[in-house]
Design a protein around this motif. Structure first.
Motif, short mmCIF file in Angstrom:
data_model
loop_
_atom_site.label_atom_id
_atom_site.label_comp_id
_atom_site.label_asym_id
_atom_site.label_seq_id
_atom_site.Cartn_x
_atom_site.Cartn_y
_atom_site.Cartn_z
N VAL A 185 18.71 -39.84 94.09
CA VAL A 185 18.50 -40.27 95.14
C VAL A 185 18.36 -39.46 96.61
CG1 VAL A 185 19.07 -42.54 94.92
CG2 VAL A 185 20.88 -40.96 95.48
N GLN A 186 19.09 -37.91 95.71
CA GLN A 186 19.16 -36.66 96.27
C GLN A 186 18.20 -36.37 96.73
OE1 GLN A 186 22.69 -33.94 95.64
NE2 GLN A 186 22.33 -32.79 97.20
N ASN A 187 17.76 -35.37 98.16
CA ASN A 187 16.23 -35.31 97.47
C ASN A 187 16.51 -34.20 97.55
OD1 ASN A 187 17.91 -34.72 100.71
ND2 ASN A 187 16.52 -33.76 100.90
N GLY A 188 15.15 -33.18 96.83
CA GLY A 188 15.36 -31.45 96.43
C GLY A 188 14.34 -31.44 95.32
N PHE A 189 14.43 -29.95 94.92
CA PHE A 189 13.43 -30.21 93.11
C PHE A 189 14.86 -29.58 92.58
CE2 PHE A 189 12.24 -26.43 91.11
CZ PHE A 189 10.76 -27.39 90.40
N TRP A 190 14.36 -30.74 91.61
CA TRP A 190 15.23 -30.62 90.38
C TRP A 190 14.95 -31.19 88.80
CZ3 TRP A 190 20.38 -31.59 91.47
CH2 TRP A 190 20.65 -31.80 93.22
N TRP A 191 16.08 -30.91 88.07
CA TRP A 191 15.11 -31.14 86.33
C TRP A 191 15.86 -31.91 85.62
CZ3 TRP A 191 16.41 -30.24 81.55
CH2 TRP A 191 15.16 -30.28 80.31
N VAL A 192 15.19 -33.07 85.05
CA VAL A 192 16.13 -33.64 84.34
C VAL A 192 15.28 -33.78 82.94
CG1 VAL A 192 16.11 -35.61 86.70
CG2 VAL A 192 14.28 -35.87 85.32
N ASN A 193 15.98 -35.62 82.80
CA ASN A 193 15.45 -35.72 80.90
C ASN A 193 14.44 -35.46 80.74
OD1 ASN A 193 14.73 -36.11 78.34
ND2 ASN A 193 16.26 -37.69 78.66
N PRO A 194 13.35 -34.43 80.29
CA PRO A 194 12.11 -34.79 80.31
C PRO A 194 11.02 -36.13 79.37
CG PRO A 194 13.05 -32.68 78.81
CD PRO A 194 13.78 -33.68 79.26
N PHE A 195 12.05 -36.40 78.49
CA PHE A 195 10.99 -37.65 77.54
C PHE A 195 12.22 -38.53 78.45
CE2 PHE A 195 13.10 -34.62 74.48
CZ PHE A 195 11.52 -34.69 73.54
N ALA A 196 12.39 -38.66 80.11
CA ALA A 196 12.70 -40.02 80.81
C ALA A 196 11.58 -40.45 81.73
CB ALA A 196 14.03 -40.36 81.41
N GLY A 197 11.62 -41.66 81.41
CA GLY A 197 10.39 -42.93 82.06
C GLY A 197 11.07 -42.05 83.93
N ARG A 198 10.08 -42.75 84.80
CA ARG A 198 10.47 -42.53 85.84
C ARG A 198 9.36 -43.47 87.24
NH1 ARG A 198 9.41 -35.58 86.64
NH2 ARG A 198 10.19 -35.26 84.35
N GLN A 199 10.04 -44.23 87.94
CA GLN A 199 9.12 -44.61 89.31
C GLN A 199 10.15 -44.03 90.23
OE1 GLN A 199 9.41 -48.71 88.10
NE2 GLN A 199 8.89 -49.24 89.65
N LYS A 200 8.93 -44.08 91.39
CA LYS A 200 10.03 -43.84 92.63
C LYS A 200 9.74 -45.15 93.27
CE LYS A 200 8.46 -39.31 92.66
NZ LYS A 200 7.59 -37.97 93.52
N ILE A 201 10.80 -44.85 94.46
CA ILE A 201 10.63 -45.83 95.19
C ILE A 201 11.49 -45.62 96.83
CG2 ILE A 201 13.77 -46.90 93.88
CD1 ILE A 201 12.67 -49.59 94.73
#
Length: 281
Positions: free
Chosen positions: A73-89
């Motif tokens: 939820v913290q805004n900015g430029f991030w790197w997360v697990n590349p294999f994770a599915g993502r959904q913005k809300i």
């Protein structure tokens, strides 16, 4: 489902680390550049795949092989697990005005009613996984709560102190908000405000109800006029007797009371008639 914080690394750190690693490999293993092409391409793809940008008032819900792994939820430029599915809300405050519903009030009178509802998502996990579409969910629950509320209260009060839709807007809004908050809590939604935006009798009974309201208003006004006239007559008789101006017997008092009441209560202009007969004392 309880919302949890997702593991994320600031994107700039990842980019800096990747550049340092690329420079080190190029310096130490320059002669093996052809052999490092495939691994470098895979690493580069994973680095790009894991990049995520989160805007203000936005959440990124992550799942890993079908399991919820957290929300960013913290805004900015991030790197997360590349294999994770993502959904913005969206976490922004939203509002909508319901359609004008035709329902019956507590006394069975058909009325038209509508409301404005202000809400926002406070639990991105519930809003994503507990309901199919949180916007449609809030709309339907808002109409359901509005229908239920209109069946609990009359359009206008019929007894002193009775809570009604028209006469107690603050109490009605509070109860509507509480009921809607209870209905939408399962979806991680907070209801900030709920107010009636339209309230009227249905057209088929509007004229009859208008005549009823006019009759009640006339009756209340006439009651005030009569009470005031009686007080004035009583005061006039007492003043005459106290000051000793005249002493009136029973028939004279009755005649005077009748004349004063007719003059004070009548809606039309009264023509005075002078009496030349001596007043009995």
């Amino acid at each position: 489902m309880k919302e949890q914080k997702a593991f994320a690394i600031p994107g700039l750190l990842v980019v800096a680390a990747a550049l340092i690693l690329a420079g080190f490999v190029a310096y130490r293993y320059t002669e093996y550049v052809p052999l490092l092409t495939v691994p470098a391409a895979i690493i580069g793809f994973l680095l790009l795949k894991g990049v995520a940008i989160v805007s203000p008032n936005e959440a990124l819900v992550l799942t890993f092989f079908g399991k919820y792994s957290g929300s960013l939820v913290q805004n900015g430029f991030w790197w997360v697990n590349p294999f994770a599915g993502r959904q913005k809300i969206s976490l922004k405050i939203a509002n909508f005005q319901s359609e004008q519903l035709k329902v019956n009030d507590a006394h069975g009178n058909p009325i038209e009613i509508a409301a404005v509802i202000v809400w926002r998502v406070v639990d991105s996990a519930k809003a994503t996984f507990a309901v199919e579409n949180c916007n449609n969910f809030v709309r339907l629950q808002g109409e359901t709560a509005l229908r239920h509320l209109s069946n609990l209260f009359p359009y206008e009060p019929h007894t002193p102190g009775e809570t009604a839709l028209r006469s107690h807007p603050a109490e009605i809004a509070t109860q509507l908000r509480a009921e809607l908050a209870e209905r939408t809590s399962v979806a991680g939604i907070e209801v900030l405000e709920a107010q009636l935006s339209h309230l009227a009798y249905s057209p088929e009974i509007a004229q009859a109800m208008l005549r009823r309201q006019q009759a009640q208003a006339v009756l209340a006004a006439r009651q005030i006029i009569v009470d005031g006239a009686i007080s004035m007559v009583e005061m006039a008789l007492r003043k005459l007797e106290t000051d000793g101006i005249v002493q009136l017997d029973g028939p004279s008092k009755a005649t005077m009371v009748n004349n004063l009441l007719v003059t004070l209560v009548s809606e039309n202009h009264i023509q005075p008639v002078l009496s030349t007969a001596p007043m009995r004392t």
